[in-house]
Design an enzyme around this catalytic site. Sequence first.
Site, PDB file in Angstrom:
ATOM      1  CG  ASP A 194       1.095  -2.900  -0.113  1.00 45.26           C
ATOM      2  OD1 ASP A 194       1.180  -2.906   1.133  1.00 45.26           O
ATOM      3  OD2 ASP A 194       0.047  -2.620  -0.715  1.00 45.26           O
ATOM      4  CB  CYS A 232       1.251  -0.226   7.029  1.00 48.07           C
ATOM      5  SG  CYS A 232       0.270   1.213   7.545  1.00 48.07           S
ATOM      6  CG  HIS A 274      -0.756   0.992   3.170  1.00 49.84           C
ATOM      7  ND1 HIS A 274      -0.787   0.111   4.228  1.00 49.84           N
ATOM      8  CD2 HIS A 274       0.072   0.428   2.234  1.00 49.84           C
ATOM      9  CE1 HIS A 274      -0.035  -0.941   3.951  1.00 49.84           C
ATOM     10  NE2 HIS A 274       0.505  -0.759   2.751  1.00 49.84           N
TER      11      HIS A 274
END
Length: 503
Positions: A180, A56, A162
């Site tokens: 995201d 991520c 994240h």
Amino acid sequence: MAMAGLYRRILPSPPAIDFASAEGKLLFMEAIQNGTMEGFYRLISYFQTQSEPAYCGLASLSMVLNALAIDPGRKWKGPWRWFDESMLDCCEPLEQVKAKGISFGKLVCLAHCAGVKVEAYRTNQSTIEDFRVHIMRCSTSDDCHLISSYHRGTFKQTGTGHFSPIGGYHAGRDMALILDVARFKYPPHWVPLTLLWEAMDRTDETTAQRRGFMLISRPHIEPGLLYTLSCKHESWVGVAKYLMDDVPLLLKSEDVKDINKVLHVVFLSLPSSFGDFIKWVAEIRRQEDGGQSLSQEEKGRLSVKEDVLKQVQETDLFKHVVAFLSSSNSCCRNVPTLDQEDDLPDIAASVCCQGAEILAGKSASVEGYFCKEKCVKCLKANGDKPITLISGTVVDGISEHGLDVLVPSSQTKMICCGCGPSSHIGMHPAGNDVLTALLLALPPVTWSGIKDEKLLQEIYALVSTEHLPILLQEEVLHLRRQLHLLKRCQENKVDEDLGAPLS
């Protein structure tokens, strides 16, 4: 309607609002009208899905780097230069990131290595009010982007830590849009800014540090105008340790009485692999892209390199380095990759191989390359000053690459192949000015252990950046920042060293 399972997750709403829902669309339209979605357009143009469950941070950074049009300086695939997660391997091995993810500090380090300006804040170094100001700043322009490091649990989402970029802001509802990068899991979604702050204000169990956010923007000038440090070659750890840790101790323990002795101490134990650590940034192009003419862009970049090189060679420190390296007592044999004569044909092969390495996207070694042909030429057209051009054909065992390397130059005497006698010589960065630039970049504390007070003041005057020309100041500060970051990465302390924004 899709059911929760291995194919995505149902977005917990509230607290989040799906970007594609009716309410999400309304928030989007209202934010556009209020001018707080300006950063969205470039980000959405380069929106990508992380290619590994733990990538991520890498996906967020490569997305932002591409949105800012940062040139990675090496190819992605085919002839194309493009940031991809696989190219972000400067501060942490990819296999380790794949297994464990990446920390906030290491991602900041990666951003610096990629050549952008970074302002990094943990939540204990900022406030929610400041965070709101920063989000507003990046949402109302397209020249900076914000990456948030947060804990998913605050939003009732599955998972833990994240990273994702922030795509916009709705001032009336005080909500931020998270783009995201785990799009296989959750779609883009709006969240209350206060809740996003709470999600960032969680401790990363791996580092015992708070999470936070980073603002990433283009640098005021391109980094590494003429010199750069390489953390691609395995030798960088030892060289960084020697320069930052060993040299200050050596100067403290040795009885140094003059500048020559100081240089002797610094260079005496210089690792033999030093030449792989600092390199000069050449202007490289494929022969089929250039021909015999130079574009205005190429001329401009070459002119800037010439200015930086000239400024290095006008420093008093440079004169001392030249005298030292040319003296019979010099230890320059300990820097074999930098002590060559300023003879362009002799270095053309290695330069062309280095160029092939860059254009091929390889980063560890040029041992697989062989320069079959090399030639130094002079270009001059339309009244322009002459340009030194190294041309070479590089073979890597599979294919051949025709390369041109444009070299910073000055007017003196030289014979150039292909153009006969000329009043032109390559003024390319050589051992003496490369070493001068690196000495200028060493932290001032390096010299503090010198016992002779008069000599100490003389050294400080020689390495001071205060009165350097602006271009050279920027070059030296760029190298100094690189040294600092490499040292912190080498010590695995970059996460402990973000006490202030790194800009």
